[in-house]
Structure formats: C-alpha cells, structure tokens
Design a protein around this motif. Sequence first.
Motif, PDB file in Angstrom:
ATOM      1  N   UNK A  77       0.865  -1.182   0.000  1.00 52.73           N
ATOM      2  CA  UNK A  77       0.000   0.000   0.000  1.00 52.73           C
ATOM      3  C   UNK A  77       0.897   1.227   0.000  1.00 52.73           C
ATOM      4  N   UNK A  78       0.574   2.187  -0.872  1.00 51.51           N
ATOM      5  CA  UNK A  78       1.322   3.443  -0.926  1.00 51.51           C
ATOM      6  C   UNK A  78       0.337   4.593  -0.708  1.00 51.51           C
ATOM      7  N   UNK A  79       0.857   5.690  -0.178  1.00 48.44           N
ATOM      8  CA  UNK A  79       0.006   6.845   0.120  1.00 48.44           C
ATOM      9  C   UNK A  79       0.669   8.092  -0.438  1.00 48.44           C
ATOM     10  N   UNK A  80      -0.080   8.856  -1.224  1.00 50.85           N
ATOM     11  CA  UNK A  80       0.394  10.144  -1.721  1.00 50.85           C
ATOM     12  C   UNK A  80      -0.142  11.268  -0.855  1.00 50.85           C
ATOM     13  N   UNK A  81       0.671  12.325  -0.681  1.00 50.03           N
ATOM     14  CA  UNK A  81       0.302  13.438   0.206  1.00 50.03           C
ATOM     15  C   UNK A  81       0.472  14.756  -0.530  1.00 50.03           C
ATOM     16  N   UNK A  85      -3.979  10.286  -0.491  1.00 47.19           N
ATOM     17  CA  UNK A  85      -4.557   9.301  -1.409  1.00 47.19           C
ATOM     18  C   UNK A  85      -3.971   7.934  -1.078  1.00 47.19           C
ATOM     19  N   UNK A  86      -4.824   6.987  -0.718  1.00 47.32           N
ATOM     20  CA  UNK A  86      -4.387   5.647  -0.330  1.00 47.32           C
ATOM     21  C   UNK A  86      -4.558   4.709  -1.524  1.00 47.32           C
ATOM     22  N   UNK A  87      -3.471   4.033  -1.909  1.00 51.27           N
ATOM     23  CA  UNK A  87      -3.466   3.220  -3.120  1.00 51.27           C
ATOM     24  C   UNK A  87      -3.035   1.796  -2.794  1.00 51.27           C
ATOM     25  N   UNK A 147      -3.044  -0.774  -9.774  1.00 51.03           N
ATOM     26  CA  UNK A 147      -3.176   0.109  -8.618  1.00 51.03           C
ATOM     27  C   UNK A 147      -4.632   0.538  -8.455  1.00 51.03           C
ATOM     28  N   UNK A 148      -5.094   0.470  -7.227  1.00 51.45           N
ATOM     29  CA  UNK A 148      -6.468   0.842  -6.885  1.00 51.45           C
ATOM     30  C   UNK A 148      -6.433   1.979  -5.870  1.00 51.45           C
ATOM     31  N   UNK A 149      -6.977   3.144  -6.222  1.00 56.20           N
ATOM     32  CA  UNK A 149      -7.091   4.229  -5.237  1.00 56.20           C
ATOM     33  C   UNK A 149      -8.310   3.905  -4.388  1.00 56.20           C
ATOM     34  N   UNK A 150      -8.055   3.494  -3.142  1.00 49.82           N
ATOM     35  CA  UNK A 150      -9.113   2.908  -2.320  1.00 49.82           C
ATOM     36  C   UNK A 150      -9.606   3.830  -1.207  1.00 49.82           C
ATOM     37  N   UNK A 151      -8.949   4.974  -1.019  1.00 53.04           N
ATOM     38  CA  UNK A 151      -9.425   5.905   0.004  1.00 53.04           C
ATOM     39  C   UNK A 151      -8.783   7.260  -0.225  1.00 53.04           C
TER      40      UNK A 151
END
Length: 203
Positions: free
Chosen positions: A21-25, A36-38, A49-53
């Motif tokens: 899981x990766x997160x963009x800020x 953005x939680x991917x 990749x799924x942007x899930x939250x």
Amino acid sequence: PMFSEDFHVREPRWDIAWTEVIVGVDWGWEDAGVFSVIGVQGSGRDATCWVIDEVYETHKTISWWTEQAKRIDQRFPGAHWYADPSRPDNIDTLKRDAKIRIEPAKNDREGGVGAVADRLVVRQSDPEDEHTRFSRLYLSRRKCPNLIREMGSYRRKRDPRNPDRILDEIHDGNDHCQDSTRYALFSRFGAPSHAIASSGGGW
C-alpha cells in the motif's frame, strides 16, 4: 483523455491481498490537503493500482493530519508514504509523531502526469475478446469522489491566440487529489517505459 468514469471507477474485490500500500500526500490550507491511499496488486510496472481511500480537507492543522495518518497506518501498517516536498517540516512531523515511512515525493509534474496517464490506458490481453480489456489504475466510487471529479476536469491549457492548439502547460487548481496520486505512483514506479519490443512473441 485516457480516463473513462464508466471503465476506471469500480470497487476492488473484497478479498484482494495487497502486495503493498502506498500513500500520496498533497499539502493544503485554503486549497485542500489530500492523502490518497493506493492498494497495489502485483509488482513493478505491470502492477494494478487501486485508489481505495482519500482524505480531502481544507483548513486543517498538521496535528489533525497526523491523527489521520495514524488512522491509515493502523489500517495499513507498513504503507510507504510519498509527500509533496514543499513542506519538509510537515514531513518531519508525520515521520516523528505518526511514526510512518514517509519521504519527499519526486516532483516532476510532466513525468508524474505521464505515469498516471500510462496506467489509465485501456489495454486488451486478447485482441479478439472485448472482455479482456483492463487498466492498471482504478478508482473507488465510494471512497474517492474528489479524485473522480478531478480526473474528469484535468486539462492542458489552450493557446489563447489559437484555441484549437493545446499547450503542454496544465491548468492549475482543482488538482489536489491528482497531485497526491501522481506523487505516489511516480515516486514508487517511475515514468512509463519507452522500451520497444524488437523480438519475441509480441513482435
């Protein structure tokens, strides 16, 4: 133009085991700040990749964002975070207080936009079968309304002297979820591959 809401907006299977899981800020105050939680399924450039939250808010202090980071870390321990490098103080605060793996993102806008666009391209594993169409990037309708809205309005500028001519420059504003998503995808996976197959079964 690669984005189609009918195709790219869908929910992942409930039983997917994410490879990572990766997160963009993207930082903001008057403009929205975004996490953005991917979820990543597979590995390398071929990963899906799924942007899930998403967390999307204005006028929130770094202490508020720290609590959100802790909440996401509890759900996805070990996630790797990639943050807008313009606020090293905020990055240091999240690293210290939320105890997450966070680093400054690669901030090459054109490279990042290319990385996102490449993952949106609809591919087809069997040219004779429409049911084999797939993408390497999907968005959750339930969890990511702001990213879906931004995807539909993301545009390059038109030449004011020739409206039929599209410029390389991208419109600023209304792109904070887009920015956080490209930070994560480009920093983790890099730019699209420009390699050309010259032999083998696909040649």
